[in-house]
Enzyme design. Structure first.
Site, PDB file in Angstrom:
ATOM      1  N   LYS A  89      -5.401  17.133  76.900  1.00  0.00           N
ATOM      2  CA  LYS A  89      -6.736  17.228  75.808  1.00  0.00           C
ATOM      3  C   LYS A  89      -6.301  15.837  75.122  1.00  0.00           C
ATOM      4  O   LYS A  89      -5.304  15.491  74.708  1.00  0.00           O
ATOM      5  CB  LYS A  89      -6.368  18.266  74.950  1.00  0.00           C
ATOM      6  CG  LYS A  89      -7.682  18.417  73.928  1.00  0.00           C
ATOM      7  CD  LYS A  89      -8.745  19.020  74.617  1.00  0.00           C
ATOM      8  CE  LYS A  89     -10.189  18.606  73.793  1.00  0.00           C
ATOM      9  NZ  LYS A  89     -10.733  17.428  74.176  1.00  0.00           N
ATOM     10  N   GLN A 110      -0.418  12.044  71.395  1.00  0.00           N
ATOM     11  CA  GLN A 110      -1.322  13.338  71.394  1.00  0.00           C
ATOM     12  C   GLN A 110      -0.472  14.333  71.734  1.00  0.00           C
ATOM     13  O   GLN A 110      -0.908  15.553  71.388  1.00  0.00           O
ATOM     14  CB  GLN A 110      -2.226  12.949  72.474  1.00  0.00           C
ATOM     15  CG  GLN A 110      -3.496  13.777  72.253  1.00  0.00           C
ATOM     16  CD  GLN A 110      -4.613  13.128  71.359  1.00  0.00           C
ATOM     17  OE1 GLN A 110      -4.851  12.135  71.221  1.00  0.00           O
ATOM     18  NE2 GLN A 110      -5.220  14.491  70.661  1.00  0.00           N
ATOM     19  N   LYS A 113       0.940  15.795  68.606  1.00  0.00           N
ATOM     20  CA  LYS A 113      -0.264  16.114  67.633  1.00  0.00           C
ATOM     21  C   LYS A 113      -0.761  17.758  68.128  1.00  0.00           C
ATOM     22  O   LYS A 113      -0.933  18.371  67.284  1.00  0.00           O
ATOM     23  CB  LYS A 113      -1.268  15.010  67.554  1.00  0.00           C
ATOM     24  CG  LYS A 113      -2.599  15.178  66.740  1.00  0.00           C
ATOM     25  CD  LYS A 113      -3.547  14.628  67.177  1.00  0.00           C
ATOM     26  CE  LYS A 113      -3.284  13.107  67.007  1.00  0.00           C
ATOM     27  NZ  LYS A 113      -4.677  12.166  67.104  1.00  0.00           N
ATOM     28  N   LYS A 125      -5.045  10.914  77.201  1.00  0.00           N
ATOM     29  CA  LYS A 125      -5.597  10.057  76.536  1.00  0.00           C
ATOM     30  C   LYS A 125      -6.325   9.065  77.735  1.00  0.00           C
ATOM     31  O   LYS A 125      -5.609   8.939  78.720  1.00  0.00           O
ATOM     32  CB  LYS A 125      -5.155   9.131  75.543  1.00  0.00           C
ATOM     33  CG  LYS A 125      -5.556   8.407  74.486  1.00  0.00           C
ATOM     34  CD  LYS A 125      -6.069   9.254  73.258  1.00  0.00           C
ATOM     35  CE  LYS A 125      -6.761   8.672  72.324  1.00  0.00           C
ATOM     36  NZ  LYS A 125      -7.110   9.656  71.118  1.00  0.00           N
ATOM     37  N   GLY A 164     -14.070  12.038  72.387  1.00  0.00           N
ATOM     38  CA  GLY A 164     -14.309  10.857  72.023  1.00  0.00           C
ATOM     39  C   GLY A 164     -13.163  10.239  71.196  1.00  0.00           C
ATOM     40  O   GLY A 164     -11.769  10.862  71.130  1.00  0.00           O
ATOM     41  N   ASP A 165     -13.115   8.861  70.966  1.00  0.00           N
ATOM     42  CA  ASP A 165     -12.231   8.095  70.191  1.00  0.00           C
ATOM     43  C   ASP A 165     -13.029   7.090  69.739  1.00  0.00           C
ATOM     44  O   ASP A 165     -14.306   7.084  69.609  1.00  0.00           O
ATOM     45  CB  ASP A 165     -11.046   7.895  70.874  1.00  0.00           C
ATOM     46  CG  ASP A 165      -9.762   7.433  70.006  1.00  0.00           C
ATOM     47  OD1 ASP A 165      -9.118   8.249  69.536  1.00  0.00           O
ATOM     48  OD2 ASP A 165      -9.524   6.049  69.755  1.00  0.00           O
ATOM     49  N   THR A 208     -12.069  15.674  61.857  1.00  0.00           N
ATOM     50  CA  THR A 208     -11.078  14.768  61.645  1.00  0.00           C
ATOM     51  C   THR A 208     -10.851  14.219  60.225  1.00  0.00           C
ATOM     52  O   THR A 208      -9.946  14.604  59.621  1.00  0.00           O
ATOM     53  CB  THR A 208     -11.008  13.484  62.601  1.00  0.00           C
ATOM     54  OG1 THR A 208     -11.390  14.077  63.977  1.00  0.00           O
ATOM     55  CG2 THR A 208      -9.690  12.818  62.840  1.00  0.00           C
ATOM     56  N   ASN A 239     -16.518   7.796  62.243  1.00  0.00           N
ATOM     57  CA  ASN A 239     -16.447   9.192  62.014  1.00  0.00           C
ATOM     58  C   ASN A 239     -15.080   9.614  61.009  1.00  0.00           C
ATOM     59  O   ASN A 239     -15.506  10.286  60.347  1.00  0.00           O
ATOM     60  CB  ASN A 239     -16.285   9.810  63.166  1.00  0.00           C
ATOM     61  CG  ASN A 239     -17.430  10.719  63.679  1.00  0.00           C
ATOM     62  OD1 ASN A 239     -18.362  10.629  62.965  1.00  0.00           O
ATOM     63  ND2 ASN A 239     -17.221  11.474  64.565  1.00  0.00           N
ATOM     64  N   SER A 382     -11.620  20.306  68.523  1.00  0.00           N
ATOM     65  CA  SER A 382     -12.087  20.152  70.109  1.00  0.00           C
ATOM     66  C   SER A 382     -11.647  21.557  70.826  1.00  0.00           C
ATOM     67  O   SER A 382     -12.325  21.994  71.617  1.00  0.00           O
ATOM     68  CB  SER A 382     -11.387  18.956  70.656  1.00  0.00           C
ATOM     69  OG  SER A 382     -12.231  18.061  70.425  1.00  0.00           O
TER      70      SER A 382
HETATM   71  N1  GLU Z   1      -9.449  11.219  69.742  1.00  0.00           N
HETATM   72  C1  GLU Z   1      -9.292  12.142  68.771  1.00  0.00           C
HETATM   73  C2  GLU Z   1      -7.702  12.276  68.469  1.00  0.00           C
HETATM   74  O1  GLU Z   1      -7.020  10.981  68.473  1.00  0.00           O
HETATM   75  C3  GLU Z   1      -9.703  13.351  69.188  1.00  0.00           C
HETATM   76  C4  GLU Z   1      -8.945  14.014  70.610  1.00  0.00           C
HETATM   77  C5  GLU Z   1      -9.783  15.038  71.187  1.00  0.00           C
HETATM   78  O2  GLU Z   1     -10.530  15.617  70.488  1.00  0.00           O
HETATM   79  O3  GLU Z   1      -9.771  15.743  72.251  1.00  0.00           O
HETATM   80  O4  GLU Z   1      -7.129  13.122  68.515  1.00  0.00           O
END
Ligand code: GLU
Length: 450
Positions: A89, A110, A113, A125, A164-165, A208, A239, A382
């Protein structure tokens, strides 16, 4: 030689020229030292050696035709880093700076996190070195379709769920989802950050930024203080920054700045959120246009600022929220913030403070909220979107926001409690890294050598 040193040495040999990736790994491994010293099982199971190597890295060509009929080619990526806790994810970033190092640092962060959220999601990612700036809507659509034409075979609602990012918002997710559905014939929760009209979650867009501020509020409360009345320096105008500013205003804090790739706005009366949204979300314009409405605001173009410094961090403020991109806050900036008596730094972006800046804050005992804890509200929401899709339900804004608040509180308590447990009270970097690591490592041990 230490574990950290040996691992970085090995990575430099096996994956050359990936500075951002080494930076992210080094930060985590240094935090883990108090844990690794006393616990042999991680060494026995080669957890670190396995964790720094992505399970799979997909790199591919993304050809597309621009509006002038010219063929363009970009490089696409998906790093499937770790699936011990659940499907991969993490977001997709479309930005010209994207390369293997940036993708791997983001994927690596990630993992921890996502583990910290307590939810069943692995880490991944992706993205491309595509520059969406100045591209027409049709060009964006063609790019997204071409990108998905390769990616679709690697992802799925229970295997890998991108979102997204930077450079990827609801529009891009829409085009990619459409192409995925056309190629597979399946309408399923394979992407998050979707439009709320067809499977997206309410409050995902805000999550976020709101989460960053909920986290900062816990950091303040721990010091018997609050964000109320605090002057806040925020960078970014995407965002994360916009919804952090929105929540700060709601909590009676005063956000004074925002920034984009071209310059910084400082507005002593507080940022005009409606105007900021109009400029960025409706017109897609430069922040400089803020001055047309507010002649009393200041605008500093990026190039007017000395090397290695960023205008936004040189104003006076009680709290700093770097919400733009990696390494946007250097040691020079950290020193300027300290001189102005900053009390709190909470990262909204991924790795926005470089290592020297972090060391400066920690030495000065400034409360520091690392991105992988503070900005985890986005990916957590998410996962709430995935849950809603899987159960064919949709929850109200209030329901999602309530869960987000609880998740951010749990993340704070887990990072803070772990830091205390390992004798580093207040060091949320160490606490977040150890707490995230322990979950992933335990799952890896239980699943055997895979
Ligand atoms: N891009 C965001 C992050 O850095 C969200 C990732 C997601 O929602 O999967 O965590």
């Amino acid at each position: 030689m230490s574990y950290t040193h040996d691992t970085i040495y090995y990575l430099k040999q096996s994956s050359p020229a990936q500075c951002e990736f080494y930076q992210a790994v080094e930060e985590v491994l240094e935090s883990l030292e108090p844990l690794l010293e006393h616990d042999d099982q991680y060494r026995k199971h080669a957890i670190i050696e396995r964790m720094v190597e992505p399970e799979r890295q997909i790199m591919f060509r993304v050809p597309w035709v621009d509006d002038n009929g010219n063929v363009q080619v970009n490089k696409g990526y998906r790093i499937e880093f770790n699936s011990a806790l659940g499907p991969y994810k993490g977001g997709l970033r479309f930005h010209p700076s994207v390369n293997a190092s940036i993708m791997k640092f983001l994927g690596f962060e990630q993992i921890f996190k996502n583990a910290l959220t307590g939810l069943p999601i692995g880490g991944g990612k992706g993205g491309a070195n595509f520059d969406p700036k100045g591209r027409s809507d049709n060009e964006i659509m063609r790019f997204c379709q071409s990108y998905m034409t390769e990616l679709y075979r690697h992802i799925g609602a229970t295997t890998d769920v991108p979102a997204g990012d930077i450079g990827v918002g609801a529009r891009e997710i829409g085009y990619m989802f459409g192409q995925y559905k056309r190629l597979t014939g399946r309408f399923e929760g394979v992407l998050t950050g979707k439009s709320t009209l067809w499977g997206g979650s309410l409050a995902r867009k805000e999550a976020t930024g709101y989460g960053v501020v909920y986290f900062a509020e816990h950091m303040m409360a721990y010091q018997n203080d609050s964000l109320k009345g605090k002057k806040c320096l925020v960078s970014g105008a995407g965002n994360v920054a916009i919804y952090a500013i929105e929540k700060l205003i709601e909590l009676d804090a005063i956000p004074l700045t925002c920034s984009d790739s071209r310059g910084t706005i400082y507005h002593e009366q507080g940022i005009d959120l409606a105007l900021l949204k109009e400029i960025k979300q409706v017109r897609g314009d430069s922040l400089e246009t803020y001055l047309k409405t507010h002649k009393d605001a200041q605008y500093t173009p990026v190039n007017d600022y000395p090397e290695n410094g960023h205008a936004v961090w040189h104003y006076e403020g009680d709290a700093a929220f770097p919400c733009a991109t990696q390494n946007e806050l250097t040691q020079k900036d950290a020193k300027a913030l300290l001189k102005n008596n900053v009390k709190l730094v909470t990262e909204g972006a991924n790795m926005p403070c470089d290592q020297a800046a972090i060391d400066t804050f920690i030495d000065a005992k400034v409360a520091f909220g690392p991105g992988k804890a503070a900005n985890a509200g986005g990916v957590a929401t998410s996962q709430l979107e995935m849950s809603q899709n899987a159960s064919m339900q949709s929850w109200s804004f209030e329901q999602v926001d309530k869960r987000l608040k609880i998740i951010m509180e749990n993340i704070f308590n887990s990072a803070n409690g772990t830091a205390k447990e390992y004798g580093h009270e207040g060091n949320l970097i160490l606490g977040a890294n150890i707490a995230g690591f322990k979950r992933v490592a335990q799952a890896m041990i239980e699943q055997g050598v895979v």
